[in-house]
Design an enzyme around this catalytic site. Structure first.
Site, PDB file in Angstrom:
ATOM      1  N   CYS A 111       0.833  -1.202   0.000  1.00 59.78           N
ATOM      2  CA  CYS A 111       0.000   0.000   0.000  1.00 59.78           C
ATOM      3  C   CYS A 111       0.871   1.258   0.000  1.00 59.78           C
ATOM      4  O   CYS A 111       1.402   1.644  -1.031  1.00 59.78           O
ATOM      5  CB  CYS A 111      -0.982  -0.032   1.160  1.00 59.78           C
ATOM      6  SG  CYS A 111      -2.325   1.182   0.985  1.00 59.78           S
ATOM      7  N   HIS A 210      -3.675  -4.947   0.283  1.00 60.45           N
ATOM      8  CA  HIS A 210      -3.169  -5.363   1.599  1.00 60.45           C
ATOM      9  C   HIS A 210      -3.128  -6.894   1.691  1.00 60.45           C
ATOM     10  O   HIS A 210      -4.063  -7.518   2.194  1.00 60.45           O
ATOM     11  CB  HIS A 210      -4.048  -4.794   2.716  1.00 60.45           C
ATOM     12  CG  HIS A 210      -3.796  -3.354   2.989  1.00 60.45           C
ATOM     13  ND1 HIS A 210      -2.894  -2.920   3.932  1.00 60.45           N
ATOM     14  CD2 HIS A 210      -4.320  -2.243   2.413  1.00 60.45           C
ATOM     15  CE1 HIS A 210      -2.865  -1.599   3.936  1.00 60.45           C
ATOM     16  NE2 HIS A 210      -3.720  -1.159   3.020  1.00 60.45           N
ATOM     17  N   GLU A 212      -1.556  -8.717   3.698  1.00 56.44           N
ATOM     18  CA  GLU A 212      -1.541  -9.189   5.090  1.00 56.44           C
ATOM     19  C   GLU A 212      -2.938  -9.462   5.617  1.00 56.44           C
ATOM     20  O   GLU A 212      -3.103 -10.185   6.613  1.00 56.44           O
ATOM     21  CB  GLU A 212      -0.819  -8.178   5.987  1.00 56.44           C
ATOM     22  CG  GLU A 212      -1.614  -6.959   6.401  1.00 56.44           C
ATOM     23  CD  GLU A 212      -1.676  -5.862   5.361  1.00 56.44           C
ATOM     24  OE1 GLU A 212      -2.190  -4.767   5.670  1.00 56.44           O
ATOM     25  OE2 GLU A 212      -1.223  -6.094   4.210  1.00 56.44           O
TER      26      GLU A 212
END
Length: 229
Positions: A111, A210, A212
């Site tokens: 990001c 993202h 994660e």
């Protein structure tokens, strides 16, 4: 074999934990989980001192998500929607980014990390994406990830084992002018650049989404594998 050491940049923000309410260096634990599961040893890098001097002790680097970059770094006045600018974090992460590129340290930008990479190489940013694309699907609500499909390049598709992906998004900025030396490796249907890689680098890539936030972490596995090499 010892776990490769993966440095991860972090936030510095007011935070509440146990009985405390104070300024803290912090990182969503999802990053730690993914790096550990991929076989790496995560080390959090706060934006203090000279973090770029630590690059020689790292096997890989992640520049994590966060607030907006100071638009002065790409020659623009701040838009009304630009926020959470932390100049000390900009200073630390641009130093780390430049060192990683110079030394060939395996690098993954997430990001904000994609935006740091683009600006560090001379590119610019769109400061409020909804004004350009006409919708808010890239960042639907505060603290809420959006799910928006992207089409991957063949190289990135090998990591994800497929050309189509619907990852978690949370960004209101994106690349405007692409920096020299970067290749676009993913776009969303509205034309937004969603991933780039450094041309000719062994492993230097960044995504606007993202990873994660998802259970599977192929990008983290790919970074740790590159760090082992």
């Amino acid at each position: 074999m010892a776990r490769p050491v993966i440095g991860v940049t972090c936030y510095v923000e007011p935070a509440k934990f146990t009985v405390w309410d104070m300024r803290a260096a912090l990182l969503p634990y999802m990053y730690v989980d993914h790096i550990t599961r991929a076989g790496g040893q995560p080390v959090i890098l706060p934006p203090a001192g000279e973090p770029a001097a630590l690059a020689g002790r790292l096997d890989g680097l992640i520049i994590a998500g966060g607030g907006d970059i100071d638009p002065a770094r790409y020659g623009a006045p701040p838009a009304a929607q630009t926020g959470y600018v932390r100049e000390f974090r900009d200073e630390a992460e641009f130093g780390l980014m430049e060192t990683a590129l110079r030394t060939g340290l395996p690098f993954l930008g997430i990001c904000r990390g994609l935006q740091v990479l683009n600006v560090a190489l001379g590119g610019t940013l769109l400061q409020h994406l909804p004004d350009v694309v006409g919708h808010t699907a890239h960042s639907p609500a505060p603290g809420t990830f959006g799910r928006l499909p992207v089409r991957l390049s063949p190289g990135l598709a090998k990591i994800y084992d497929g050309e189509d992906l619907t990852p978690a998004h949370y960004h209101h900025q994106a690349i405007d002018r692409l920096a020299d030396g970067l290749e676009v490796t993913a776009r969303s249907d509205d034309g937004t650049i969603e991933a780039v890689e450094v041309t000719g680098a062994a492993f230097a890539l960044a995504v606007q989404w993202h990873p994660e936030a998802d259970e599977d972490g192929p990008l983290f596995h790919a970074l740790v594998a590159a760090a082992r090499r």
